[in-house]
Design an enzyme around this catalytic site. Structure first.
Site, PDB file in Angstrom:
ATOM      1  N   ASN A   1       0.859  -1.183   0.000  1.00 29.27           N
ATOM      2  CA  ASN A   1       0.000   0.000   0.000  1.00 29.27           C
ATOM      3  C   ASN A   1       0.896   1.235   0.000  1.00 29.27           C
ATOM      4  O   ASN A   1       1.434   1.619   1.023  1.00 29.27           O
ATOM      5  CB  ASN A   1      -0.914  -0.009   1.238  1.00 29.27           C
ATOM      6  CG  ASN A   1      -1.782   1.235   1.309  1.00 29.27           C
ATOM      7  OD1 ASN A   1      -1.973   1.942   0.315  1.00 29.27           O
ATOM      8  ND2 ASN A   1      -2.309   1.513   2.486  1.00 29.27           N
TER       9      ASN A   1
ATOM     10  N   LYS B   1       0.056   4.242  -0.299  1.00 34.87           N
ATOM     11  CA  LYS B   1      -0.618   5.423   0.247  1.00 34.87           C
ATOM     12  C   LYS B   1      -0.426   6.595  -0.718  1.00 34.87           C
ATOM     13  O   LYS B   1      -0.582   6.424  -1.915  1.00 34.87           O
ATOM     14  CB  LYS B   1      -0.121   5.706   1.656  1.00 34.87           C
ATOM     15  CG  LYS B   1      -0.308   4.503   2.585  1.00 34.87           C
ATOM     16  CD  LYS B   1      -0.025   4.814   4.019  1.00 34.87           C
ATOM     17  CE  LYS B   1      -0.255   3.566   4.879  1.00 34.87           C
ATOM     18  NZ  LYS B   1      -0.095   3.851   6.321  1.00 34.87           N
TER      19      LYS B   1
ATOM     20  N   HIS C   1      -9.754   0.965   4.971  1.00 35.44           N
ATOM     21  CA  HIS C   1      -8.472   1.177   5.633  1.00 35.44           C
ATOM     22  C   HIS C   1      -8.661   2.133   6.812  1.00 35.44           C
ATOM     23  O   HIS C   1      -9.515   3.026   6.781  1.00 35.44           O
ATOM     24  CB  HIS C   1      -7.454   1.750   4.642  1.00 35.44           C
ATOM     25  CG  HIS C   1      -6.048   1.769   5.153  1.00 35.44           C
ATOM     26  ND1 HIS C   1      -5.583   2.756   5.991  1.00 35.44           N
ATOM     27  CD2 HIS C   1      -5.012   0.905   4.967  1.00 35.44           C
ATOM     28  CE1 HIS C   1      -4.317   2.516   6.288  1.00 35.44           C
ATOM     29  NE2 HIS C   1      -3.948   1.401   5.683  1.00 35.44           N
TER      30      HIS C   1
ATOM     31  N   GLU D   1      -7.105   4.640   7.768  1.00 38.62           N
ATOM     32  CA  GLU D   1      -6.968   6.056   7.435  1.00 38.62           C
ATOM     33  C   GLU D   1      -8.215   6.591   6.757  1.00 38.62           C
ATOM     34  O   GLU D   1      -8.541   7.781   6.891  1.00 38.62           O
ATOM     35  CB  GLU D   1      -5.724   6.258   6.567  1.00 38.62           C
ATOM     36  CG  GLU D   1      -4.435   6.013   7.344  1.00 38.62           C
ATOM     37  CD  GLU D   1      -3.203   5.842   6.478  1.00 38.62           C
ATOM     38  OE1 GLU D   1      -2.107   5.681   7.047  1.00 38.62           O
ATOM     39  OE2 GLU D   1      -3.337   5.850   5.244  1.00 38.62           O
TER      40      GLU D   1
ATOM     41  N   GLU E   1      -5.432  -4.785  11.109  1.00 41.46           N
ATOM     42  CA  GLU E   1      -4.478  -3.688  11.302  1.00 41.46           C
ATOM     43  C   GLU E   1      -4.826  -2.926  12.585  1.00 41.46           C
ATOM     44  O   GLU E   1      -5.646  -2.020  12.574  1.00 41.46           O
ATOM     45  CB  GLU E   1      -4.448  -2.750  10.092  1.00 41.46           C
ATOM     46  CG  GLU E   1      -5.803  -2.257   9.592  1.00 41.46           C
ATOM     47  CD  GLU E   1      -5.693  -1.004   8.724  1.00 41.46           C
ATOM     48  OE1 GLU E   1      -4.579  -0.624   8.337  1.00 41.46           O
ATOM     49  OE2 GLU E   1      -6.737  -0.401   8.458  1.00 41.46           O
TER      50      GLU E   1
ATOM     51  N   GLY F   1       2.294   2.624  11.366  1.00 40.43           N
ATOM     52  CA  GLY F   1       3.168   3.758  11.116  1.00 40.43           C
ATOM     53  C   GLY F   1       4.329   3.895  12.064  1.00 40.43           C
ATOM     54  O   GLY F   1       4.936   4.965  12.159  1.00 40.43           O
TER      55      GLY F   1
ATOM     56  N   SER G   1       3.063  -1.693  10.818  1.00 40.48           N
ATOM     57  CA  SER G   1       4.525  -1.671  10.985  1.00 40.48           C
ATOM     58  C   SER G   1       5.164  -3.001  10.598  1.00 40.48           C
ATOM     59  O   SER G   1       6.104  -3.473  11.257  1.00 40.48           O
ATOM     60  CB  SER G   1       4.890  -1.300  12.423  1.00 40.48           C
ATOM     61  OG  SER G   1       4.367  -0.030  12.759  1.00 40.48           O
TER      62      SER G   1
END
Length: 261
Positions: free
Chosen positions: A10, A12, A96, A98, A166, A172, A214
């Site tokens: 991904n 992003k 996701h 985000e 996740e 991150g 991560s």
């Protein structure tokens, strides 16, 4: 039939130019195409998808980072399942963390999931708790999230999905702060149990469960060997072609854990 280990890149909102995107895609594709025991999915930002239209191979697939819930609508800025399919996209990320942080609800995730399935795309449905409490309430949070996100999905359709666990508290950061393999294994078993309650034990064995949060070269082997998952959803580490290539090579040494298929 066994399903291969699945590693999803991904990107992003990266990289910053089409030239960089081409270079990264080509290097990742070159590595992934040589690996027989796994599948690689590359999910570039929407503006770059056209660069790689129908560039997929039998081992490296094109994915999208999001999808709209209809093929025809007054929806400025959205991208339909039909458009993605026409570009040769095989997989799409749905829900996701985000996107959820921007206001995407379980109901919206459910609509996107069903639209992707209807178009023949393979959805990668993201679920995960924001934090872990000592009382274990995150289990009920995850259960509710899965049930609502898969609302309206049939027993036959769930077989064609992928679930990415996740945990937001691990995303991150560095490999040292990723979820421990034993914790990932616990959540993988729990997700499979929730699916079994919703769709039956047989259907629950089909979706591949990935871990995202991560995931890096340093923890790829331990997660795949001890985490009871069938692959990884990789964020920032997928932007380093060399390091990500090493992750793919490590993943290629593992048999998928969906041995009942």
């Amino acid at each position: 039939m066994k399903k291969k280990t699945l590693i999803v890149a991904n990107w992003k909102m990266n990289p910053g130019s089409a030239a960089e995107a081409r270079a990264l895609f080509n290097r990742t594709k070159q590595t992934g195409s040589r690996l027989e025991r796994m599948e690689t999915v590359i999910c570039p930002p929407f503006p770059y998808l056209g660069l790689f239209a129908r560039a997929a191979t039998t081992r490296v697939f094109l994915g999208a980072q999001d999808v709209f819930w209809a093929n025809s609508a007054r929806a400025t800025g959205e991208v339909s399942p039909e458009m993605l399919k026409d570009l040769g996209v095989s997989y799409c990320i749905v829900g996701h963390s985000e996107r959820r942080a921007l206001g995407e609800t379980d109901d919206i995730v459910s609509k996107k999931l069903r639209a992707a399935l209807a178009e023949g795309l393979i959805p990668i449905v993201c679920v995960g708790e924001k934090e872990r409490d000592s009382g274990g309430h995150y289990f009920s949070t995850l259960k509710s999230q899965i049930a609502a996100s898969f609302s309206g999905v049939t027993r036959a359709q769930v077989r064609d999905t992928v679930i990415a666990y996740e945990p937001l508290w691990a995303i991150g950061k560095s490999a040292r702060e990723a979820a421990e393999p034993r914790a990932i294994r616990e959540m993988s078993i729990f997700i499979r149990k929730v699916l079994s309650d919703l769709f039956g034990a047989e259907a629950a064995q089909f979706p591949r469960i990935l871990y995202g949060g991560s995931a890096e070269e340093a923890n790829t082997a331990s997660i795949l060997s001890e985490g009871d998952v069938s692959g990884l959803l990789v964020g920032h580490a997928s932007l380093n072609a060399e390091g990500f290539g090493e992750m793919l090579k490590v993943a290629n040494t593992f048999e998928t854990l969906n041995s009942k298929l």
